[in-house]
Write a protein that holds these residues in place. Structure first.
Motif, PDB file in Angstrom:
ATOM      1  N   ILE A 126     -15.101  49.262  -5.634  1.00 43.19           N
ATOM      2  CA  ILE A 126     -15.604  50.229  -4.649  1.00 43.19           C
ATOM      3  C   ILE A 126     -16.431  49.527  -3.587  1.00 43.19           C
ATOM      4  N   VAL A 127     -17.331  48.628  -4.007  1.00 40.28           N
ATOM      5  CA  VAL A 127     -18.223  47.994  -3.033  1.00 40.28           C
ATOM      6  C   VAL A 127     -17.409  47.189  -2.032  1.00 40.28           C
ATOM      7  N   THR A 136     -13.367  49.583  -1.021  1.00 32.64           N
ATOM      8  CA  THR A 136     -13.586  50.879  -0.393  1.00 32.64           C
ATOM      9  C   THR A 136     -14.710  50.807   0.626  1.00 32.64           C
ATOM     10  N   GLY A 137     -15.808  50.137   0.235  1.00 32.25           N
ATOM     11  CA  GLY A 137     -16.992  50.144   1.096  1.00 32.25           C
ATOM     12  C   GLY A 137     -16.864  49.243   2.300  1.00 32.25           C
ATOM     13  N   ALA A 138     -16.181  48.108   2.179  1.00 34.13           N
ATOM     14  CA  ALA A 138     -16.158  47.165   3.294  1.00 34.13           C
ATOM     15  C   ALA A 138     -14.781  47.076   3.947  1.00 34.13           C
ATOM     16  N   MET A 161     -11.856  48.925   3.595  1.00 34.79           N
ATOM     17  CA  MET A 161     -11.310  50.170   4.140  1.00 34.79           C
ATOM     18  C   MET A 161     -12.154  50.675   5.293  1.00 34.79           C
ATOM     19  N   MET A 162     -13.460  50.423   5.213  1.00 34.00           N
ATOM     20  CA  MET A 162     -14.343  50.872   6.289  1.00 34.00           C
ATOM     21  C   MET A 162     -13.981  50.155   7.593  1.00 34.00           C
ATOM     22  N   LEU A 163     -13.651  48.850   7.484  1.00 33.86           N
ATOM     23  CA  LEU A 163     -13.240  48.108   8.681  1.00 33.86           C
ATOM     24  C   LEU A 163     -11.929  48.675   9.226  1.00 33.86           C
ATOM     25  N   LEU A 206     -10.853  51.700   8.893  1.00 33.21           N
ATOM     26  CA  LEU A 206     -11.149  53.006   9.472  1.00 33.21           C
ATOM     27  C   LEU A 206     -11.789  52.844  10.850  1.00 33.21           C
ATOM     28  N   SER A 257     -22.217  52.981  -0.169  1.00 35.15           N
ATOM     29  CA  SER A 257     -21.154  52.632   0.771  1.00 35.15           C
ATOM     30  C   SER A 257     -20.121  53.751   0.859  1.00 35.15           C
ATOM     31  N   TYR A 284     -18.803  57.195   4.360  1.00 34.68           N
ATOM     32  CA  TYR A 284     -17.554  57.845   4.752  1.00 34.68           C
ATOM     33  C   TYR A 284     -17.821  59.248   5.283  1.00 34.68           C
TER      34      TYR A 284
END
Lengths: 267, 450
Positions: free
Chosen positions: A60-61, A64-66, A68-70, A72, B146, B150
């Protein structure tokens, strides 16, 4: 497997499969990203249920957190209304794709059905010193070389991306002070210190094309956008003011029809 | 649920959950949610009162004693307002975003220890004052934080409007860059405590709270936690002066209230994490901890210390908000990437080397602390008194040759800069001439007129 783990799996797995179908069906890129995030979180929960808490949380960290965030971050700039077009660029592409996917599905299901998993062994020993510590011992002793090599490769990739996209500055940077100095220096040539005046606001009119009035009551030409001025689309301040005067007359005649005559004479 | 109940004595965590069953977990979870929601109501009132005090005005003081019911009234107002869904919005994501924000904000407190074992009054049932704990609890907190972003990012995107989109793009960049510094500063605590479980970390702070030996990491954490919660001076995603109110511009009524709730819960979260990791968690402060053989570190007392420390950090949030101005976006990014991350990284390497020395070279802890303290003091002194090569030449050249002063530089009368001298005034020259000889003066004046 404990019953709780069973329930968790059979609730989560169908949901994950459903949502990953959304990945194929969704038109908007951001919806695809959301589906992706859901599937990733599902994976993380399953990892944790399988007693690999470190892997689950790091999934996740990091992903998902880094990562996928980029993704998005880039996708968002496409805008809310953008959706991918469904026009085939290669003729018959769709059918070839379907056939290949079916073939892959058949092969995969054949392999998965035939596989027999032996009962898991060694989990208790591996996790006896707690999961993160056990993992650290494996990574930092048995696979330390591989870890270091991967680290070096990743850093090289990051640095080379920086080098490739780096642009040397051709002119010195113009900071707040330089801009202020340039403004003062331009004063004798007719420059100005303040920003341009905003367009005028009148009782009946508040639009881009009407000039503001200065303290003496004269219209300020620069308060209307340069583009409108060049096109000749700006409105005269006098027109607006006359219109408002006319309005005052009309309302006063409606309000007191008898006493309107002396008023008009005064004007 | 069953995973935790079946493995009671999980190795690597200090708290003992062996007596807990499903009902205990349920009661604890409900208590935590009630605690968070009431804390948010109080935090809003607290913030408004304290900021008002700093700005020399009374703040909310009408509803209830000291205005305590003001936030309740505001919550009711938000509930009853018209719920607007903008036309350009992506309906599903628009609704989903505030839910994600609140849901993820509520998750963090699952692993925060309020205290050690407590005994439920009138029974001999004892249980840790903590919902759960596992060997990677702090990483789990980072993961929840994190995911919570979202909510902000999707909320801004789905509104289908320019300012919210800009706000959410900003918040993405902000979170990615500040989470790095935050994570690096937390890693130093992991190295010192030798664990990532919250109860174990609190356990390791028996003699010394980590904020003292790890002061740089604590400072980096405090700065990045303000950035992480989008609070002033780092509230760029919702900067009123620039972006109306950023990602929540198009939200109203209850959906807006959810974002609001998430922001305040996140403030409480990061304060609780800072308390647990750096400020000794539920441990009593020093003089109190020595009283009566550690009486204040047992039973229900520790919950009080935990809350006191957490609210002290919340006060700091308000204080910072009342003191500092919002930063410009590029300055903010520079601070994150060019100062916080290198400092956190350098400090991490230092701590890792020091801990390696301690473990492998078998140095006594006390000598190690003394030696490293002396080294640090010497280093600071050397840096402080080091002749600054880049700065010195400038004033010297300024002193040596006073610059030619142009009183009308660029056509405007200007005052002299430091190091420059005003030339004697023309009028003064006339006065001097007048004093030197009256006859001459009359002549010159006549000449002047002529």
């Amino acid at each position: 497997m404990s019953p709780g783990e069973d329930v968790l799996f059979w609730v989560l797995a169908p949901l994950m499969v459903l949502v990953s179908f959304g990945l194929l069906v969704a038109r908007k890129a951001v919806h695809v990203a959301i589906c992706m995030v859901f599937v990733m979180i599902g994976f993380a929960v399953l990892y944790i249920a399988l007693e690999a808490p470190f892997l689950g949380v790091v999934q996740i960290v990091v992903y998902t957190g880094a990562v996928m965030m980029l993704f998005l971050f880039v996708l968002m700039l496409v805008g809310v209304d953008a959706s991918s077009s469904l026009v085939e660029t290669i003729r018959g592409q769709r059918w070839i794709g379907v056939i290949l996917a079916l073939g892959l599905g058949v092969i995969l299901s054949g392999v998965v059905v035939q596989t027999v998993f032996p009962p898991a062994v060694g989990l208790a020993e591996a996790n006896s010193v707690t999961n993160p510590v056990g993992l650290a011992r494996v990574l930092m002793s048995d696979y330390v070389l591989a870890m270091e090599v991967v680290g070096i490769v990743l850093i090289t990739a990051a640095v080379s991306a920086l080098v490739l996209t780096h642009k040397r500055r051709l002119t010195p940077a113009r900071g707040q002070k330089e801009i202020a100095d340039a403004k003062v220096a331009a004063l004798p040539q007719g420059g100005r210190l303040t920003p341009l005046a905003a367009p005028g606001v009148y009782a009946q009119n508040n639009a881009m094309d009407t000039p503001a009035l200065d303290p003496q009551g004269r219209p300020i030409a620069e308060s209307v956008s340069r583009v409108l001025r060049i096109r000749g689309q700006q409105r005269e301040a006098t027109d607006v003011l006359l219109g408002e005067h006319g309005l005052v007359e009309r309302t006063s005649t409606v309000a007191e029809p008898e006493g309107s005559a002396p008023d008009e004479e005064e004007r | 649920m069953s995973i935790f109940t079946e493995t009671p004595g999980v190795p690597g965590i200090a708290a003992d959950f062996s007596q807990d069953n499903g009902w205990t977990y349920l009661v604890k979870a409900v208590l935590i949610i009630v605690f968070l929601l009431t804390s948010v109501l109080i935090a809003i009132w607290f913030e408004r009162r304290v900021v008002a005090r700093m700005q020399l005005r009374p703040g909310p003081n009408v509803h209830g004693p000291l205005g305590l019911l003001q936030s309740l009234a505001d919550a009711m107002k938000l509930l009853l307002k018209e719920d607007i869904t903008v036309k350009a919005a992506d309906k599903f994501v628009y609704l989903l975003a505030p839910m994600i924000a609140v849901f993820c904000a509520l998750l963090t407190f699952a692993v925060i220890p309020f205290g050690p074992e407590v005994t439920i009054p009138f029974t001999d049932y004892s249980t840790p004052a903590q919902l759960t704990d596992f060997p990677v609890a702090v990483l789990y907190i980072l993961a929840c934080a994190s995911l919570g972003v979202y909510g902000i990012v999707l909320g801004g995107w789905s509104s289908g409007s320019t300012y919210p989109l800009l706000g959410s793009v900003r918040s993405t960049a902000q979170v990615i860059s500040y989470e790095l510094a935050m994570g690096l500063s937390l890693v130093t605590v992991f190295i010192m405590a030798g664990s990532m479980s919250t109860s174990q970390i609190v356990d390791s702070q028996q003699s010394l709270w980590w904020f003292l030996p790890l002061l740089p990491a604590f400072v980096v954490y405090v700065i990045s936690m303000i950035g992480e919660t989008n609070r002033l001076p780092f509230d760029l995603p919702e900067a009123e002066g620039e972006l109306v109110s950023g990602f929540m511009t198009e939200y109203s009524s209850m959906k807006f209230a959810w974002f609001f709730l998430a922001e305040y819960i996140n403030m409480i979260n990061v304060s609780a994490v800072a308390t647990t990791l750096f400020l000794g968690g539920w441990r009593a402060p020093w003089p109190l901890s020595a009283i009566n053989d550690g009486m204040f570190n047992e039973g229900w007392w520790p919950i009080l210390w935990f809350l006191v420390k957490m609210w002290a950090l919340l006060f700091m949030f308000v204080w910072v908000r009342g003191t500092l101005l919002r930063m410009r976006y590029d300055q903010f990014m520079k601070l994150g990437w060019k100062i916080l991350i290198p400092v956190a990284l350098g400090w991490l390497v230092l701590v890792a080397v020091a801990q390696g020395l301690r473990q492998f070279a078998d140095v006594d802890t006390q000598t190690f602390l003394v030696v490293s303290g002396v080294v640090a003091i010497v280093l600071v002194a050397v840096i402080w008194f080091w002749p600054d090569a880049s700065k010195k030449p400038e004033p010297e050249t300024g002193d040596d040759e006073p610059e030619e002063f142009d009183a009308f530089a660029d056509g405007f009368p200007v005052p002299p800069l430091p190091g420059q001298k005003l030339p004697p005034s023309a009028r003064r020259r006339r006065v001097v001439a007048a004093e030197s000889g009256a006859a001459h003066a009359v002549d010159t004046e006549e000449e002047n007129r002529g």
